[in-house]
Scaffold this active site. Sequence first.
Site, PDB file in Angstrom:
ATOM      1  N   GLY A 172       9.419  -3.426  -1.687  1.00  0.00           N
ATOM      2  CA  GLY A 172       8.538  -4.088  -0.726  1.00  0.00           C
ATOM      3  C   GLY A 172       9.293  -5.276  -0.153  1.00  0.00           C
ATOM      4  O   GLY A 172       9.664  -6.194  -0.889  1.00  0.00           O
ATOM      5  N   ALA A 173       9.569  -5.209   1.151  1.00  0.00           N
ATOM      6  CA  ALA A 173      10.324  -6.294   1.796  1.00  0.00           C
ATOM      7  C   ALA A 173       9.504  -6.908   2.917  1.00  0.00           C
ATOM      8  O   ALA A 173      10.023  -7.313   3.947  1.00  0.00           O
ATOM      9  CB  ALA A 173      11.650  -5.754   2.324  1.00  0.00           C
ATOM     10  N   THR A 177       1.834  -6.747  -6.449  1.00  0.00           N
ATOM     11  CA  THR A 177       0.859  -6.012  -5.629  1.00  0.00           C
ATOM     12  C   THR A 177      -0.560  -6.157  -6.206  1.00  0.00           C
ATOM     13  O   THR A 177      -0.756  -6.102  -7.416  1.00  0.00           O
ATOM     14  CB  THR A 177       1.265  -4.517  -5.591  1.00  0.00           C
ATOM     15  OG1 THR A 177       2.603  -4.438  -5.100  1.00  0.00           O
ATOM     16  CG2 THR A 177       0.336  -3.710  -4.710  1.00  0.00           C
ATOM     17  N   ASP A 230      12.160  -0.820   1.208  1.00  0.00           N
ATOM     18  CA  ASP A 230      10.860  -0.744   1.901  1.00  0.00           C
ATOM     19  C   ASP A 230      10.788   0.571   2.646  1.00  0.00           C
ATOM     20  O   ASP A 230      11.783   0.993   3.263  1.00  0.00           O
ATOM     21  CB  ASP A 230      10.708  -1.932   2.870  1.00  0.00           C
ATOM     22  CG  ASP A 230       9.263  -2.184   3.239  1.00  0.00           C
ATOM     23  OD1 ASP A 230       8.737  -3.254   2.851  1.00  0.00           O
ATOM     24  OD2 ASP A 230       8.647  -1.308   3.888  1.00  0.00           O
ATOM     25  N   ARG A 260      -4.882  -7.555   1.650  1.00  0.00           N
ATOM     26  CA  ARG A 260      -6.274  -7.471   2.128  1.00  0.00           C
ATOM     27  C   ARG A 260      -6.452  -8.195   3.466  1.00  0.00           C
ATOM     28  O   ARG A 260      -5.642  -9.034   3.853  1.00  0.00           O
ATOM     29  CB  ARG A 260      -7.240  -8.025   1.081  1.00  0.00           C
ATOM     30  CG  ARG A 260      -7.066  -9.491   0.784  1.00  0.00           C
ATOM     31  CD  ARG A 260      -8.146  -9.982  -0.173  1.00  0.00           C
ATOM     32  NE  ARG A 260      -7.775 -11.243  -0.791  1.00  0.00           N
ATOM     33  CZ  ARG A 260      -8.634 -12.130  -1.232  1.00  0.00           C
ATOM     34  NH1 ARG A 260      -9.930 -11.904  -1.151  1.00  0.00           N
ATOM     35  NH2 ARG A 260      -8.217 -13.258  -1.800  1.00  0.00           N
ATOM     36  N   HIS A 274      -6.713 -12.228 -11.655  1.00  0.00           N
ATOM     37  CA  HIS A 274      -6.340 -12.767 -10.338  1.00  0.00           C
ATOM     38  C   HIS A 274      -7.381 -12.245  -9.355  1.00  0.00           C
ATOM     39  O   HIS A 274      -7.108 -11.409  -8.502  1.00  0.00           O
ATOM     40  CB  HIS A 274      -4.941 -12.290  -9.957  1.00  0.00           C
ATOM     41  CG  HIS A 274      -4.477 -12.844  -8.634  1.00  0.00           C
ATOM     42  ND1 HIS A 274      -4.466 -14.182  -8.347  1.00  0.00           N
ATOM     43  CD2 HIS A 274      -4.014 -12.223  -7.510  1.00  0.00           C
ATOM     44  CE1 HIS A 274      -4.004 -14.368  -7.120  1.00  0.00           C
ATOM     45  NE2 HIS A 274      -3.734 -13.199  -6.585  1.00  0.00           N
TER      46      HIS A 274
HETATM   47  N1  LIG Z   1      -0.205 -11.346  -7.219  1.00  0.00           N
HETATM   48  C1  LIG Z   1      -0.305 -12.260  -6.295  1.00  0.00           C
HETATM   49  O1  LIG Z   1      -0.513 -13.438  -6.588  1.00  0.00           O
HETATM   50  C2  LIG Z   1      -0.131 -11.885  -4.844  1.00  0.00           C
HETATM   51  C3  LIG Z   1       0.142 -12.854  -3.893  1.00  0.00           C
HETATM   52  C4  LIG Z   1       0.346 -12.462  -2.584  1.00  0.00           C
HETATM   53  C5  LIG Z   1       0.261 -11.118  -2.229  1.00  0.00           C
HETATM   54  N2  LIG Z   1      -0.031 -10.204  -3.179  1.00  0.00           N
HETATM   55  C6  LIG Z   1      -0.081  -8.785  -2.868  1.00  0.00           C
HETATM   56  O2  LIG Z   1       1.248  -8.332  -2.639  1.00  0.00           O
HETATM   57  C7  LIG Z   1       1.232  -7.192  -1.791  1.00  0.00           C
HETATM   58  C8  LIG Z   1       2.228  -7.405  -0.639  1.00  0.00           C
HETATM   59  O3  LIG Z   1       1.815  -8.474   0.166  1.00  0.00           O
HETATM   60  P1  LIG Z   1       2.684  -8.802   1.500  1.00  0.00           P
HETATM   61  O4  LIG Z   1       2.064  -9.989   2.111  1.00  0.00           O
HETATM   62  O5  LIG Z   1       4.112  -8.799   1.170  1.00  0.00           O
HETATM   63  O6  LIG Z   1       2.336  -7.501   2.368  1.00  0.00           O
HETATM   64  P2  LIG Z   1       3.209  -6.893   3.551  1.00  0.00           P
HETATM   65  O7  LIG Z   1       2.346  -5.907   4.232  1.00  0.00           O
HETATM   66  O8  LIG Z   1       3.824  -7.970   4.346  1.00  0.00           O
HETATM   67  O9  LIG Z   1       4.399  -6.128   2.785  1.00  0.00           O
HETATM   68  C9  LIG Z   1       4.178  -4.995   1.998  1.00  0.00           C
HETATM   69  C10 LIG Z   1       5.351  -4.074   2.231  1.00  0.00           C
HETATM   70  O10 LIG Z   1       5.240  -2.959   1.333  1.00  0.00           O
HETATM   71  C11 LIG Z   1       5.837  -1.868   2.002  1.00  0.00           C
HETATM   72  N3  LIG Z   1       5.464  -0.612   1.343  1.00  0.00           N
HETATM   73  C12 LIG Z   1       4.278   0.016   1.355  1.00  0.00           C
HETATM   74  N4  LIG Z   1       4.357   1.135   0.605  1.00  0.00           N
HETATM   75  C13 LIG Z   1       5.602   1.216   0.106  1.00  0.00           C
HETATM   76  C14 LIG Z   1       6.282   2.139  -0.722  1.00  0.00           C
HETATM   77  N5  LIG Z   1       5.682   3.227  -1.202  1.00  0.00           N
HETATM   78  N6  LIG Z   1       7.580   1.890  -1.027  1.00  0.00           N
HETATM   79  C15 LIG Z   1       8.210   0.802  -0.541  1.00  0.00           C
HETATM   80  N7  LIG Z   1       7.610  -0.098   0.269  1.00  0.00           N
HETATM   81  C16 LIG Z   1       6.326   0.100   0.577  1.00  0.00           C
HETATM   82  C17 LIG Z   1       5.337  -1.987   3.417  1.00  0.00           C
HETATM   83  O11 LIG Z   1       6.124  -1.248   4.340  1.00  0.00           O
HETATM   84  C18 LIG Z   1       5.396  -3.481   3.635  1.00  0.00           C
HETATM   85  O12 LIG Z   1       6.592  -3.878   4.287  1.00  0.00           O
HETATM   86  C19 LIG Z   1      -0.229  -7.026  -1.366  1.00  0.00           C
HETATM   87  O13 LIG Z   1      -0.852  -6.073  -2.195  1.00  0.00           O
HETATM   88  C20 LIG Z   1      -0.831  -8.396  -1.622  1.00  0.00           C
HETATM   89  O14 LIG Z   1      -2.217  -8.357  -1.829  1.00  0.00           O
HETATM   90  C21 LIG Z   1      -0.221 -10.571  -4.469  1.00  0.00           C
HETATM   91  O1  LIG Z   2      -5.505 -13.391  -1.690  1.00  0.00           O
HETATM   92  C1  LIG Z   2      -4.820 -12.382  -1.564  1.00  0.00           C
HETATM   93  O2  LIG Z   2      -5.296 -11.300  -1.227  1.00  0.00           O
HETATM   94  C2  LIG Z   2      -3.325 -12.456  -1.794  1.00  0.00           C
HETATM   95  C3  LIG Z   2      -2.950 -13.092  -3.078  1.00  0.00           C
HETATM   96  O3  LIG Z   2      -3.573 -12.486  -4.159  1.00  0.00           O
HETATM   97  C4  LIG Z   2      -3.210 -14.572  -3.085  1.00  0.00           C
HETATM   98  O4  LIG Z   2      -3.867 -15.060  -4.007  1.00  0.00           O
HETATM   99  O5  LIG Z   2      -2.722 -15.248  -2.161  1.00  0.00           O
END
Ligand SMILES: NC(=O)c1ccc[n+]([C@@H]2O[C@H](COP(=O)([O-])OP(=O)(O)OC[C@H]3O[C@@H](n4cnc5c(N)ncnc54)[C@H](O)[C@@H]3O)[C@@H](O)[C@H]2O)c1
Ligand SMILES: O=C(O)C[C@H](O)C(=O)O
Length: 393
Positions: free
Chosen positions: A96-97, A207, A121, A170, A263
Amino acid sequence: MTVGRVIGSDAIEDARRRGRLIVEVMPGDIVTALARDSAERLGLKLVEGPVEMPAPVRTDGNTAMRRVLYRRAPKWQAPSRKPRTARRLAKLALIGAGGVGGNIAHLAAMADMAAEIALIDIAPGMAAAAALDLNHATGITGAGCRCVGGETLDMVAGAEVIVATAGRARSPGMTRADLIDVNARVIRQAGEAIRSEAPNAVVIVVTNPLDEMTVEMLRATGFPRERVLGMAGTLDSSRFRHALARAAGVDPADVEAMTLGSHGEEMAPIPSRATIKGRPLDVFLDPAQIDACVTDAITGGGQVVALKKMGSATIAPAHATIELIDHMRGARTGAVPVSVMLKGEYGIDGVVVGVPTHLGDGGLIKVEELRLTGAETTALQDAAEAIRTRLGL
Ligand SMILES: NC(=O)c1ccc[n+]([C@@H]2O[C@H](COP(=O)([O-])OP(=O)(O)OC[C@H]3O[C@@H](n4cnc5c(N)ncnc54)[C@H](O)[C@@H]3O)[C@@H](O)[C@H]2O)c1
Ligand SMILES: O=C(O)C[C@H](O)C(=O)O
């Protein structure tokens, strides 16, 4: 005539070594400002005046001595905030990039924490472009790491640490739990590739929904719990510290605080263990202010989503992920909140939930069992039950 003594910072250093020091103060003695500052910096609580002592209060002629008691303020070993130099990873892989993965790559490259950073990605060209962009910056930054990017999961081969951010974020109106089905498929696919290509790696799941996706990653890789960690507690704790610092009018660096639990809606910030300038929260804030900071921590992610309209927070989550990698490679020390599979700790078994941990090269070293208030323990156990229900366990 009474001749006083000067209680200086050397006495405080002694207190630090012993964890506790009683200084008998004669009338006329002076506790220097430097000594008070040192006590504060070292997290030793200074209580002046008559205190309950096991030993009787001594007297000197007619002059009763007063005592000053330095006690170590609250008990968990807070994470060190200043990164120290540490081991460099041979290879870090990021599945995931996008927003979070791209920022993690940027921070990791600038800190030169790995010889190679592989970005992966499925979006065509995206990871290769990000890697090239990062490499172009090294002519300015002088960072020695090499970034590579591509679309296939076999690029995780040889990675010591793999961070999974792949999947959907989301939108306003959604909870993180609404992502469970769509992102479980992505995590399963990533986990299967990790199992065959990087069987010795430590995996950090980012994720969402985080706790549930960490369970999916454990299942797909078949790895022991030590090598599958969920990142959320470092982010939520940073938000909690930020809220407390704003409310108290101090720097975030003056605040120690942790959030545990899920979370999600069942996040459990832990006010009983939090300190501001080494002192309990109620020295600075009233109960309503503390409650507002708890709410702010729980809703922090949603606040960013509501403002952004498309996608969620990326910068603080990337820093919070780097914090975990820094703990693993010895750049930071102390207890750090991570979502891990519990085996009876805190009375919880067979489900992933956020708890204080110690990390090292191989991932989880141990779960630290803090003494929490009854309400905090119940909140943690309720979080575990909610995650279990969502996973149908
Ligand atoms: N745990 C936490 O505290 C936290 C914090 C922020 C975001 N998140 C989560 O992290 C995830 C990513 O957030 P983001 O802002 O980077 O989203 P984003 O949409 O910017 O990036 C996600 C990337 O995943 C890629 N992707 C999707 N399916 C794939 C696969 N099978 N193989 C490889 N790449 C794939 C997409 O092409 C995309 O570039 C989300 O689920 C978000 O809710 C969690
Ligand atoms: O709130 C979200 O959906 C992304 C992440 O879990 C966060 O806490 O920023």
